[in-house]
Design an enzyme around this catalytic site. Structure first.
Site, short mmCIF file in Angstrom:
data_model
loop_
_atom_site.label_atom_id
_atom_site.label_comp_id
_atom_site.label_asym_id
_atom_site.label_seq_id
_atom_site.Cartn_x
_atom_site.Cartn_y
_atom_site.Cartn_z
N SER A 69 0.84 -1.20 0.00
CA SER A 69 0.00 0.00 0.00
C SER A 69 0.88 1.24 0.00
O SER A 69 2.10 1.15 0.01
CB SER A 69 -0.89 0.00 1.23
OG SER A 69 -0.10 0.26 2.38
N LYS A 70 0.21 2.38 0.01
CA LYS A 70 0.96 3.65 -0.07
C LYS A 70 2.02 3.74 1.01
O LYS A 70 3.05 4.36 0.84
CB LYS A 70 0.02 4.86 0.09
CG LYS A 70 -1.28 4.76 -0.65
CD LYS A 70 -2.34 4.07 0.19
CE LYS A 70 -3.11 3.07 -0.68
NZ LYS A 70 -3.86 2.05 0.05
N ARG A 71 1.71 3.13 2.13
CA ARG A 71 2.67 3.15 3.24
C ARG A 71 4.04 2.67 2.82
O ARG A 71 5.05 3.06 3.38
CB ARG A 71 2.18 2.25 4.38
CG ARG A 71 1.24 2.90 5.33
CD ARG A 71 0.92 1.99 6.50
NE ARG A 71 0.40 0.69 6.13
CZ ARG A 71 1.11 -0.41 6.17
NH1 ARG A 71 2.35 -0.37 6.58
NH2 ARG A 71 0.57 -1.56 5.82
N HIS A 72 4.06 1.77 1.87
CA HIS A 72 5.33 1.18 1.46
C HIS A 72 6.06 2.02 0.42
O HIS A 72 6.97 1.55 -0.23
CB HIS A 72 5.09 -0.22 0.89
CG HIS A 72 4.48 -1.16 1.89
ND1 HIS A 72 3.16 -1.52 1.84
CD2 HIS A 72 5.00 -1.78 2.96
CE1 HIS A 72 2.91 -2.35 2.85
NE2 HIS A 72 4.00 -2.51 3.55
N GLY A 73 5.63 3.28 0.27
CA GLY A 73 6.29 4.10 -0.72
C GLY A 73 5.66 3.89 -2.07
O GLY A 73 4.47 3.64 -2.16
#
Length: 490
Positions: A255-259
């Site tokens: 997800s976005k959290r992972h860049g």
RNA sequence: GGCGCUAUGGUGCAACGGUUAGCACGCGGCCCUUUCAAGGCUGAAAUACGGGUUCGAUUCCCGUUAGCGCUACCA
């Protein structure tokens, strides 16, 4: 399913975001499979959820697919334009008794406890078992008429058999049998009249004569529902091939959290599409041996659903970068020239002559630079000085290679020596510089490193004498002169 | 909670009953060398755990654990 027919597969993204790496990998597998089998790839936009669907995102998905080099043969088709088909299919299911109208409020059915009738009292902490069907399943005609009279718009649910099992074939996970008792009476048509995914996907796959459904393993659990719909519609289910998911470094869904998770961001970052493809292909698939660097034609030749793994894979950016270096460095230089050109245009360094009269110089220079590159941006980054006189001296480089106090005296002499070189080539530059080093009693490395910083501004650059040839005598001399005042004298 | 899937070094994949468990990325060292890469050589590093089956289990079966997925009028 006759064995001699050419496979038809589809990639069916929903426009709720950008094309992410998981979707890209699914698209890639479909494409490789189609190419390998000589089949057809269709593109279908699954936009039946008006709430979450953003039409303006469709274009971005198409752009990303094109960047990846994945071309589809038919489509894009939009489910939002095929609503009538889904309603007709629903009518058919209703008429056959395989479906029923449900008048419950959406929230009431799914587990809330309000209004209608609530079965399953939530025990204190854990969640109560979900209802498998609702009472509307067995509504008498009278009661149904009453509900209709109230003006309630019903949703249409599938009347899942209470007994027996549902079977399907998965090319990756093998034959599957699921207890029907585990399958709830899922919604086919929302009260809004729009179909759910379960319905539209089946109706379309039948209509589009899809033979193999290659998609993420997150759909594995819901596949029996779809098989039930195939049966209710009198159609033979296709072969399924669920591919494992791609997870982030923390093993959770990407997800976005992972860049960066959108394909577009990798394009912008300077990755080559073929490198990205190669990397993605080996995430969840293996040709069966230790091959890793597989060019697109080899990927197509060797791709097979039997090589697809069943375990989730973690997206490893470092490996992706390694692939990029491979594709930057190994193919014939002509292949990467267009990408470098685009990069230089993007950074405002491009000169048209490099595509015509100076194409040879350009190709040679790119070839000189590329062994040290990881991303396309390197060409306009550390290698900037090859393409413009407008460059800075990297602070670390000058601190490291311009600190010797003999330099202020040596460099003017070096300039003089180089000016005397008439035939400006690698060996002549080499001989001139080393000759001077010897006569001055210093190590050649001192002059070499100092010169490198002066003419390219960096400590990291291609071998000096080749660099000098690529830049040409005039620019080398002028850059050396320009550097003189910047070299600290003491 | 229920149902399902999965389990080889940190990561991606090989080995699909018999190998000193292989390759690659990453990490360390050495070589090369004019900086930095590339390249070559090399080192550390894995069969989740417990039971079976078998002459023999990474491989087959069961259980445990863990992770993931599904369990929406999302897709």
């Amino acid at each position: 399913m006759t064995s001699n027919q050419k496979p038809r597969v589809r990639f069916a993204p929903s426009p709720t975001g950008f094309l992410h790496v998981g979707g890209a990998r699914t698209a890639l597998f479909n494409w490789l499979f189609a190419k390998h089998e000589g089949g057809t790839l269709l593109l279908r936009i699954e936009d039946t959820d008006v709430e979450r669907n953003k039409p303006e995102l469709v274009d971005g998905i198409l752009v990303a697919l094109r960047w990846l080099g994945i071309q589809w043969d038919e489509g894009p088709f939009f489910q939002s334009q095929r609503i009538e088909m889904y309603r007709a299919a629903t009518e058919h299911i209703l008429a056959s008794g395989a479906g029923y109208a449900c008048y419950c409020k959406a929230a009431a059915y799914t587990g809330g406890d309000s209004a209608d009738e609530n079965e399953g009292e939530g025990d204190d902490e854990g969640k109560a078992a979900k209802a498998v069907a609702c009472s509307c399943r067995d509504l008498t005609p009278e009661r149904r008429a009453a509900k209709e009279k109230e003006g309630i718009r019903p949703a249409i649910r599938f009347r899942t058999p209470r007994t027996g099992t549902t079977h399907f074939e998965d090319a990756v996970f093998g034959p599957r049998d699921v207890q029907n008792a585990e399958i709830e009476d899922f919604v086919l048509l929302r009260s809004s009249g729009l179909p759910t995914y379960q319905l539209s996907v089946v109706v379309d796959d039948i209509d589009m004569r899809i033979t193999h459904i290659i998609r993420g393993a997150d759909h594995l659990s819901n596949t029996p529902k779809q098989v039930l719909i195939y049966k209710a519609l009198g159609a033979e289910p296709p072969i399924f091939a669920h591919v494992p998911l791609i997870l982030g470094p923390d093993r959770t869904r990407l997800s976005k959290r992972h860049g960066a998770t959108s394909v577009g961001s990798y394009a912008e970052e300077g990755f080559l599409p073929e490198a990205f493809r190669n990397f993605l292909a080996l995430l969840g698939w293996s040709p069966g041996d230790d091959s890793e660097y597989l060019r697109t034609n080899e990927l197509i030749e060797r791709f097979s659903l039997s090589g697809v793994s069943r375990t989730n894979a973690i997206f490893d950016r470092a490996k992706l970068e390694w692939y990029n270096t491979q594709y930057l460095q190994k193919p014939p230089v002509e292949e990467i020239l267009p990408y470098v050109e685009a990069e230089l245009k993007r950074s405002g360094l491009w000169q048209e002559a490099w595509a015509s009269s100076e194409r040879e110089w350009f190709a040679h220079t790119v070839d000189l630079i590329r062994p040290r590159t990881r991303l396309l941006g390197d060409f306009s980054g550390w290698a900037r000085a090859f393409f413009t006189d407008d460059f800075d001296y990297e602070p670390e480089a000058r601190a490291k290679f311009w600190k010797d106090e003999k330099l202020p005296l040596l460099m003017p002499k070096l300039i003089k020596a180089l000016e005397a070189v008439t035939d400006w080539n690698h060996d002549a530059c080499d001989a001139s510089l080393r000759g001077m080093a010897t006569s001055e009693g210093v190590k050649a490395g001192l002059l070499i490193n100092a010169t490198r910083v002066a003419i390219v501004g960096r400590a990291v650059a291609p071998p000096l004498f080749e660099t000098m040839v690529a830049l040409g005598k005039d620019r080398v001399i002028s850059r050396l002169r320009r550097a003189l005042p910047a070299i600290p004298s003491r």
